[in-house]
Design an enzyme around this catalytic site. Structure first.
Site: not given
Ligand code: NAD
Length: 348
Positions: A53, A113, A141, A237, A246
């Site tokens: 995702t 996991d 993750l 944040y 972070k």
């Molecule tokens: P998300 O929740 O959409 O995706 C998380 C992913 O991690 C998924 O594929 C899920 O299956 C996997 N995951 C979670 N726990 C797991 C585990 N124990 N084992 C295996 N897989 C696991 O999150 P996202 O928003 O895409 O975030 C991803 C990164 O991007 C993070 O570091 C987040 O801080 C960073 N980020 C997000 C944003 C935002 O606004 N969404 C902005 C900047 C940076």
């Protein structure tokens, strides 16, 4: 199985169920975007940790459908069970696998996991058996908890300010109302737990295992995603528990960069990405209201991007084959530049 109507079941900020047709349509849209004008080559072997995702899914689709990578993804998703639909990430990857097969590309998924040694070793073995020499490793993750594989202790990440109680407005995604929120400050244990889950420790364990197994190829680049955002959201944040985690992730990038340079002539990067609606970001108080206003303004200006457009631009301008990343004073890639544009921020 008889046909069933899937109506959204929403608890708090999270939708508990998913619709396979909608998830597949989302993936097809992303693949279309990645495939348009694609070189179709340039990345050989990619590993995406957190591939189902959000930013990780878009990274997987970018490496495979834009640059022709043979990719392995790691995620934690729930298959369907009786009349209970699967999680969104499960359906996303079902479509991604289908499209990859149809295009003669290869995606392999390890569902389990990622914080455990077992899943790490299973992934490493798979890479070794297939003769992979990774040139791209994406660490994406986002999780509410992690069990430290060395001690067995479970850590739960929290979204709290540091020092003082924080009061602001947020949007209740259950009722679509603007609500006042008040969040008590974190304890030292909260800060440490959030660092253990969302900091760089696990990224480092992954790189160590991959290097030891000899599956990291020459010049390999690894990237993890971070966020900074506007001062408006600093208390919850960037200056809060997640911001401390972070900072740790960003420090880890510096250490990993050194390790990879010495080992394979590679590099480690942090990309600071735009605030986008994902399962992870919806959990943060105040941020969903900020995102609602931000999207409206960026769409009006024609600068709005979803995860796929962000990741495509990240690879086209910084991380793709032959590109040299442009870094800020702290050594990070800033693909959040359009979000942080001063006109946009003034209006928000
Ligand atoms: P998300 O929740 O959409 O995706 C998380 C992913 O991690 C998924 O594929 C899920 O299956 C996997 N995951 C979670 N726990 C797991 C585990 N124990 N084992 C295996 N897989 C696991 O999150 P996202 O928003 O895409 O975030 C991803 C990164 O991007 C993070 O570091 C987040 O801080 C960073 N980020 C997000 C944003 C935002 O606004 N969404 C902005 C900047 C940076």
């Amino acid at each position: 199985m008889p046909a069933q109507v899937i109506a959204p079941r929403i608890r708090g900020f999270i939708c508990l169920n998913a619709h396979p047709v909608g998830c597949a349509a989302n993936v097809r849209e992303q693949v279309d975007l990645m495939s348009r004008g694609a070189p179709g080559q340039g990345i050989k072997d990619a590993l995406v940790i957190g591939s189902s995702t959000g930013y990780g899914l878009s990274s997987l689709l970018c490496t495979v459908f834009r640059y022709g990578a043979r990719a392995v993804g790691v995620c934690l998703e729930r298959p369907p069970n009786g009349d209970k639909p699967a999680s969104a990430g499960w359906y996303n990857l079902a479509e991604a696998h289908r499209l990859a097969r149809a295009a003669g590309r290869s995606i392999t998924t390890v569902n389990g996991d990622a914080y455990t040694d077992e899943i790490r070793q299973r992934t490493v073995k798979l890479l070794k058996d297939s003769g992979a020499k990774l040139d791209t490793i994406v660490y994406s993750l986002a999780s509410p908890k992690r069990v430290d594989p060395r001690t067995g202790t479970t850590y739960a990440s929290v979204l709290k300010p540091l020092g003082a109680t924080y009061r602001s407005k947020s949007i209740s995604l259950g009722s679509d109302q603007i609500v006042e929120v008040e969040i008590a400050p974190a304890t030292d244990a909260d800060v440490e737990a959030t660092r253990k889950v969302m900091g760089g420790e696990d990224w480092e364990l992954w790189l160590a295992a991959l290097l030891e197994a000899g599956v990291v190829g020459p010049g390999c680049r690894t990237v993890a995603y971070s966020y900074i955002g506007p001062e408006l959201t600093y208390p919850i944040y960037r200056s809060g528990t997640i911001g401390k985690a972070k900072e740790h992730l960003e420090q880890t990038a510096i250490a990993l960069d050194r390790t990879l340079r010495e080992a394979v002539g590679g590099a480690a990067y942090i990309s600071v990405n735009k605030a986008l609606v994902t399962q992870a970001s919806s959990a943060i108080p105040v941020v969903p209201l900020y995102i609602s206003i931000l999207y409206k303004l960026m769409k009006a200006k024609g600068t709005h991007e979803g995860t796929a457009a962000q990741i495509r631009r990240l690879y086209e301008t910084h991380l793709g084959p032959g590109r040299t990343p442009a870094l800020d004073a702290a050594g990070r890639i800033r693909i959040d530049d359009w979000e942080m544009d001063s006109d946009v921020q003034r209006e928000v």
